[in-house]
Write a protein that holds these residues in place. Structure first.
Motif, PDB file in Angstrom:
ATOM      1  N   LEU A 196       0.876  -1.177   0.000  1.00 45.93           N
ATOM      2  CA  LEU A 196       0.000   0.000   0.000  1.00 45.93           C
ATOM      3  C   LEU A 196       0.909   1.222   0.000  1.00 45.93           C
ATOM      4  O   LEU A 196       1.553   1.525   1.007  1.00 45.93           O
TER       5      LEU A 196
ATOM      6  N   PHE B 163       1.661   3.829   2.915  1.00 42.27           N
ATOM      7  CA  PHE B 163       1.569   3.154   4.203  1.00 42.27           C
ATOM      8  C   PHE B 163       2.123   1.745   4.040  1.00 42.27           C
ATOM      9  O   PHE B 163       1.475   0.742   4.329  1.00 42.27           O
ATOM     10  N   THR B 164       3.367   1.672   3.573  1.00 44.96           N
ATOM     11  CA  THR B 164       3.951   0.358   3.323  1.00 44.96           C
ATOM     12  C   THR B 164       4.254  -0.340   4.642  1.00 44.96           C
ATOM     13  O   THR B 164       4.314   0.286   5.713  1.00 44.96           O
ATOM     14  N   TYR B 165       4.460  -1.627   4.547  1.00 45.88           N
ATOM     15  CA  TYR B 165       4.789  -2.423   5.730  1.00 45.88           C
ATOM     16  C   TYR B 165       5.981  -1.836   6.465  1.00 45.88           C
ATOM     17  O   TYR B 165       5.941  -1.591   7.663  1.00 45.88           O
TER      18      TYR B 165
ATOM     19  N   VAL C 295       5.176   1.737   8.096  1.00 43.47           N
ATOM     20  CA  VAL C 295       4.359   1.710   9.300  1.00 43.47           C
ATOM     21  C   VAL C 295       5.115   1.017  10.431  1.00 43.47           C
ATOM     22  O   VAL C 295       5.106   1.471  11.577  1.00 43.47           O
ATOM     23  N   LEU C 296       5.801  -0.063  10.090  1.00 49.71           N
ATOM     24  CA  LEU C 296       6.520  -0.800  11.117  1.00 49.71           C
ATOM     25  C   LEU C 296       7.633   0.062  11.726  1.00 49.71           C
ATOM     26  O   LEU C 296       7.870   0.016  12.931  1.00 49.71           O
TER      27      LEU C 296
END
Lengths: 149, 699, 188, 310
Positions: B675, B678-680, B683-684
């Protein structure tokens, strides 16, 4: 480490303060957090928000990683059922959350440390109330057991 | 600027006057920010969103000092577009921007805990920087917009929406399920609060629609399917079979009278108070004025059934024709050619859709307490027909129970004495504000009861008119004055909804009510009882909403995107709503809403193309295993499994349909879906920064 | 109609009331308007008048708001025996607060005037009228001890002590509706 | 300076009103009449006897019969002043209400005015609408003035709390009256008049509520007494007044008389004396209590003694 950082770290040993992560959907809970501020409803500064488009974007790993990395509590905030900006992302979040709780328990973490809440954009007061409540819950539970290790 | 260039982050901290600086030690946060990895510039300013504030950022970009921007200020919900534009103006990809909300979610919320607020602000900035390090450049998408609009529903709302759009140069396809446009308004006698004759103000508009070069009028048609999305909807419209050649039909009406009695059914236009033939023109001012054959009613005189058979011959050798085709002067009613019962399917390409399908008047049969089977208990819509010059009694006020007698006599060309009513009683809120039926107020009943009472009282001053109300609601412009005029005419207004109607041995009725003002039960012997039954959503509305992918609310009306701010928008971009399909409303409000919907469609389509944020999901085909989990999860049906070159099925996301919710991204077991925005990893990184706080993120 | 104890039916048959109006060829609303309650028809039954009405407060049945509604429905006979309009103190607080400028006080008094025509008038009121005619004072006392006690002449400087003035007053009264109604003897 | 004062005094001397008595005052409470006859000359107000005056007419009489007849009787009384170029002055709210309501009707309805004048013509009179009826409280407040009142008194009402009762027809309908309170729902004229005598005259919740006199009392005394009782109890509870002062003869009779009845019936266990304001002023000026405040049912000796003996 800056001086301020060092001070805080030192303080942490004497007087533990919870560290709470809030993963909020952009359309409801994030807006509610803004609303709480603009209406000056205060809540514990222990709560810190990360923005995602939808509660349906929240991967269980995000929560697990947060706990493994030391967060004392994680709250996922989405729109009320039926009000999801993306139609039904919050239902997806709900389904995943049930599963997530089980995993958390298996990790030896109190399931009360993770929470899912529906908070609408207009519910600034509710946001503040939930944060107060969650902070109190976490304080009762004490620090994240994984962090002690 | 290449993607793999090492991030050089500028952090810009806003004081927001005292709004932030009053609780957060901005200098301390700035000092802290300097210690964060990849941060090369940290500045603070009184108002970062002001021109000079933005200039600080732009200058650093232009000077090549920074290639990622973090602004620590208020909420991205209001200010992200402003700062993104500043980045873009200075030549930086605007998605190399991230915001740290240290006002709404920090200084304001923790105003009295300054030290802790400052610490939290640092954490928020650290998280934003963590995300900023992983930002990727994205390109805005554009979609071409079709400058055509489909309006569904040819009532007053649909007519106005269509005319406004057509006059502005947009091609409009007006789809109406009945043979004529006009909707419910065409049935009304007069309209409040000015008591204009409804037909007199409506008919010219109907004619204008029919003659407008930009309007493609599709009556007797229904929307069958809708695909695509804003700017490019692909619509299939079913043109129902009329069984009359409309090219030849002149609307002369010769066929109407010859249709045999056996084929006669209650007339919809007269609310069932008279009969029409199987071949009919809905009403005298119909637009288009064309006949249709109602095949459910048609008895197929002489075996004439449109199956393509030649007519049988009589003994004299003449073809045996149905009366309608025999009498038709133009051959429009010719029953020899085969006519497909399914009609014809028309495909449209439109950029926007306006739904204006109107309402239905609630039926009286639900209300057993009000003797609904009695012919002199009628709905207010029936009363409209009873007093209308085009109604069953041609506007003469008679008891509805006398209509058959009158019609019979008229047919025979005889004169007949019919009984006239002396007393008329109205009962409000029948089915509205009623937990058993509709909890909402139908909004127009008070006014139309007053209107009918006023028209009747002015025309027949000797009539005794009673109106039983729960309360009179007249909040519109000039409405309360209208109400007062009614009171002054001597119409008896009784506070208290009637509780029952008992038929009397003759054809009169005993209305049982309670006058809350006097505090006693009251009884009225009445000739006609008029039930102000509720405005209901059309029974087919739910199905239509499903076809269009828009929502209906609990009460069954179409749901607007936002009650106050987006009252004519729906959750589906490019689809707008107007009139009673959205909820009960009167003509002025329907027209206003129709014009608003038309204007919204115009402002959407007029530029010809629209920007779509690239914050949507994308499948990495190499990682995708083709498991298909994501396909049913997508709320927009944007994902499908497509065969790739290697013959394997893989997921594909239609960027025009994806809204960027990230449900698929979160669900993908092989992390094949990204996305954007808002990639993994992004966000992580934020989550880890906060989880580890106050530990400083490692290099 | 089911008769209630007070004489006003427990259930009002509005059709009968309307029929009576038709038979008598007069609308009650028009009658009371002619008797001075001109703005009666503007009433919207909001109840402001009743909120401040002393009669409503102490439990009279047909106080201002209710009386107006009864008249709007065409009631008249039902009200003739009711004492409420005659208990109105004419305080006019209702007039001051009425948002429709109905002047409920005028309605009360118009009803009195309507009742008088039907000779539905309390004895006390007749006595007051008789005293007004005889002496020029509605409240009149022959005992003059109190006046003497406070050092005043026995008679006030009014019609009580001025024959010509009393004659004038009688002349006026004889030429009014009071004489036409014949409620009190006015033969002198 | 001297000249101006002279002019002012001349102006004061010109104050002249027709003393309109009504019925209740001359026959029921002549001490109020006597009080007016005593105080006004001291205050520089000349009183005309208004010979031949009659009942205003009061509400239960002509107003209940016919509007023209009501206005004709009222107009004959008003003529008595108009003929002399003076206004009427009354200490009775009912007279104030009836006369002004009638005048208001005539001024706003030319047909009514001409019908009335047709009747008046039979006795050789004509009413132009000039003369009006003034209220004694307004004359004292506006024409005489609080300063003059203060100068005129011998005794001041120190430590006395008064519950004022302006009465309905002093206030409503404000449209018809020649003088109007700025806020009829919070009347201050009578309070200020009392304060001018040195008393406290605080607000109380039921200050503007009706006393229940008049037609209400004659129709149903029991119901009427519930209103008085409510009012008296409110006065007792909220401000514990030493004295009730009114500017209406009807209120005076009701509050005085009904109070005693309620006590006798055991429905009231306290007693508050009642005076008309003109009586109170006469007492403060030093006039003989027997003459200016001699008639009452609820005892007032104690308060009169407090006033006179200080």
């Amino acid at each position: 480490m800056s001086q301020a950082q060092a001070e805080v770290a030192e303080k942490k040993n004497e007087e533990w303060e919870p560290n709470i992560l809030v993963i909020a959907c952009n359309w409801c809970t994030y807006q509610a957090a803004d609303m709480a501020g603009s209406l000056r409803y205060s809540y514990p500064p222990t709560c810190k928000v990360v923005r995602v488009p939808c509660s349906g974007r929240v991967e269980p790993e995000f929560v697990i990683e947060a706990l493994l990395n030391g967060a004392d509590g994680v709250l996922i905030g989405g729109c009320h059922p039926g009000d999801c900006h993306y139609k039904e992302g919050n239902y997806k979040a709900l389904r995943r959350f049930e599963w997530l709780k089980k995993i958390v328990e298996e990790l030896g973490i109190e399931p009360e440390r993770v929470r899912l809440e529906w908070i609408a954009g207009s519910e600034g007061l509710k946001f503040a109330e939930v944060m107060k409540e969650f902070d109190a819950t976490i304080r009762k539970l004490g620090p994240n057991p994984l962090k002690k290790v | 600027m290449s993607n793999d260039e090492k991030p050089r982050i500028g952090v810009y901290i806003c004081h927001c006057g005292e709004n932030i600086a009053g609780a957060v030690d901005v200098k301390a946060v700035a000092e802290f920010a300097k210690t964060l990895p990849d941060v090369v510039v940290v500045r603070d300013y009184l108002f970062m969103c002001s021109d000079p504030g933005q200039e600080l950022i732009k200058q650093d970009i232009r000077d090549g000092l920074v290639n990622r921007v973090v602004v620590a200020a208020c909420t991205p919900r209001t200010h992200e577009p402003i700062f993104r534009k500043a980045c873009e103006d200075a030549g930086l990809n605007k998605y190399y921007f991230e915001m740290a909300n240290i006002r709404d979610q920090c200084s304001w919320a923790h105003w009295h805990e300054k030290e802790k607020a400052t610490e939290k602000a640092k954490a928020i900035v650290a998280a934003a920087v963590a995300k900023a390090r992983l930002l990727e450049p994205l390109e805005d998408r554009y979609i071409e917009l079709t400058k055509e609009v489909m309006v569904i529903g040819g009532g007053i709302a649909g007519i106005f929406a269509a005319l406004d759009l057509a006059n502005a140069g947009f091609k409009v396809h007006l789809v109406e399920k009945s043979p004529s446009i006009g909707g419910n308004m065409a049935k009304l006698d007069k309209t409040f609060p000015t008591n204009d004759c409804s037909a007199c103000i409506l008919t010219p508009l109907m004619v204008e629609v029919a003659n407008h070069p930009n309007i493609n009028l599709l009556t007797y048609s229904e929307v069958e399917s809708v695909e695509g999305s804003v700017g490019n909807f692909k619509v299939k419209v079913r043109k129902k079979q009329t069984y009359v050649d409309w090219d030849k039909c002149t609307g002369c009406g010769a066929c109407l009278d010859v249709c045999p009695p056996k084929a006669r059914v209650p007339d919809e236009f007269n609310e069932g108070m008279s009969l029409r033939g199987a071949i009919y023109i809905p009403f005298p001012q119909a637009v288009p004025k064309k006949a249709v054959v109602d095949m459910d009613a048609c008895i197929k005189c002489g075996g004439r059934d449109f199956s393509g058979k030649e007519p049988r011959l009589s003994k004299s050798g003449k073809p045996i024709l149905a009366p309608c085709e025999k009498v038709c002067p133009t051959g429009a009613a010719d029953r020899t050619p085969y006519r497909d019962p399914n009609g014809e399917l028309v495909e449209l390409n439109v950029g926007a859709i306006i739904v204006a399908t109107g309402y239905k008047v609630m039926d009286k049969h639900h209300f057993k307490e009000f003797a609904p089977e009695h012919p002199n208990v009628i709905t207010a819509m029936q009363m409209e027909r009873l007093i209308s010059a085009t109604g069953p009694s041609e506007g003469k006020l008679i008891k509805p129970s006398e209509i058959p007698k009158l019609l019979e006599a008229k047919k025979k060309g005889e004169k007949v004495e019919v009984e006239k009513p002396h007393t008329i009683t109205f009962i409000s809120c029948v089915g509205s504000r009623d937990n058993r039926y509709h909890t909402y107020c139908s909004r127009v009943c008070c006014m139309y009861m007053l209107k009918q009472a006023m028209i009747l009282k002015e025309k027949y001053p000797d009539l005794d008119i009673y109106i039983f109300f729960i309360d009179v609601r007249t909040p519109g412009k000039d409405f309360d004055e209208y109400y007062m005029r009614c009171r002054q005419l001597g119409i008896k207004i009784i506070k208290g909804r009637a509780g029952g109607i008992q038929p009397l041995p003759d054809d009169r009725l005993l209305v049982k009510g309670y006058d809350a003002e006097i505090g006693k039960p009251v009884e009225v012997v009445t000739d006609i009882a008029v039930l102000a039954t509720a405005i209901e959503p059309n029974p087919t509305l739910k199905e239509l909403a499903r076809t269009l992918g828009i929502n209906v609310g609990a009460e069954g009306f179409l749901k607007e995107r936002h009650t106050k701010l987006y009252p004519v928008d729906t959750m589906t971009e490019g689809i707008f709503i107007a009139g009673c399909a959205q909820g009960p409303k009167d003509i002025p409000d329907s027209v206003a809403q129709a014009k608003a919907a038309a204007a919204s469609a115009m402002s959407l389509l007029d530029p010809g193309k629209m920007t779509v944020e690239p914050l949507i999901s994308e499948v990495n085909k190499e990682k995708c295993t083709g498991c298909g989990i994501c396909v049913p999860l997508c709320p927009y049906g944007a994902i499908s499994l497509v065969e790739c070159e290697d013959g394997k099925k893989k997921s594909e996301i239609n960027p025009a349909l994806c809204k960027g919710c990230g449900v698929c991204t979160a669900a993908c077991p092989s992390k094949a879906i990204t996305l954007h925005g808002f990639t993994y990893d992004q966000v992580l990184a934020q989550i880890k920064t906060i989880a580890r706080w106050p530990e400083i993120p490692a290099e | 109609m089911i008769e209630s104890e007070e004489g006003v039916p427990n259930v009002l048959n509005l059709s009968e009331i309307a029929e009576r109006e038709r038979e008598e060829d007069e609308r009650v609303v028009e009658i009371v308007r002619e008797f001075g309650a001109e703005n009666l028809i503007y009433c919207m039954q909001c109840g402001s008048c009743a909120a401040v009405c002393p009669l409503a407060r102490v439990g009279f049945e047909w106080y201002n708001k209710k009386l107006i509604k009864a008249l709007l429905l065409g009631m008249k006979e039902e009200l003739l025996d009711d004492p409420t309009p005659w208990a109105c103190v004419a305080c006019n607080r209702c007039t001051e607060v009425c948002p429709r400028q109905v002047s409920p006080f005028e309605v009360m008094f118009a009803v009195r005037r309507m009742m008088v025509e039907e000779f539905a008038i309390p004895t006390l009121a007749i006595e007051g009228l008789r005293a007004l005619y005889e002496y020029g004072h509605a409240v009149y006392m022959t005992g003059r001890e109190a006046r003497k006690k406070v050092g005043l002449p026995e008679k006030p400087p009014s019609t009580d002590s001025d024959e010509q003035a009393l004659k004038d007053l009688k002349t006026i009264l004889k030429n009014t509706k009071l004489a036409k109604l014949g409620l009190i003897p006015m033969n002198d | 300076m001297m000249e101006a004062e002279v002019v002012e005094k001349d102006a004061e001397k010109k104050l002249k009103f027709g003393l309109f008595l009504g019925c209740n005052i001359p026959f029921n409470r002549p001490d109020v009449e006597q009080a007016m006859r005593k105080i006004f000359p001291v205050l520089g107000v000349e009183l005309d006897e208004l010979k031949g005056q009659s009942c205003c007419p009061t509400w239960g009489t002509m107003p209940s019969i016919d509007i023209t007849a009501w206005c004709a009787v009222a107009a004959r009384n008003l003529c008595l002043g108009e003929e002399k170029g003076i206004d009427l002055m009354t200490a009775c709210n009912s007279c104030y209400g009836s006369l002004n309501e009638a005048r208001h009707k005539m001024l706003n309805n030319p047909k009514l005015m001409s019908d009335v004048n047709e009747l008046l013509a039979k006795i050789g009179k004509r009413y132009e609408g000039k003369a009006k009826c003034r209220h004694v409280a307004w004359v004292l407040y506006k024409d005489v003035g609080l300063e003059k009142i203060k100068e005129s008194i011998k005794y001041t009402l120190d430590d006395i709390t008064i519950a004022v009762q302006p009465g309905c027809h002093f206030l409503w309908p404000s449209e018809v009256y020649p003088d109007k309170e700025e806020d009829p729902f919070n009347p201050v004229v009578l309070r200020e008049l009392c304060e001018a005598l040195g008393a406290e005259a605080p607000y109380y919740t039921r200050l503007i509520d009706c006393c229940g006199m008049g037609a209400l009392r004659s129709t149903d005394p029991e119901k009427s007494f519930t209103l008085v009782k409510e009012k008296l109890e409110n006065i007792k509870e909220e401000i514990d007044a030493d004295l009730i002062v009114t500017t209406c003869s009807s209120c005076l009779i009701q509050l005085d008389d009904a109070q005693e009845r309620l006590r006798k019936e055991g429905k009231l266990n306290f007693s508050i004396p009642v005076l008309h304001y003109v009586q109170l002023l006469a007492l403060c000026m030093g006039f003989e209590p027997e003459q200016v405040a001699g008639i009452c049912v609820t005892p007032r000796d104690e308060i009169i003694n407090r006033i006179i003996k200080g």
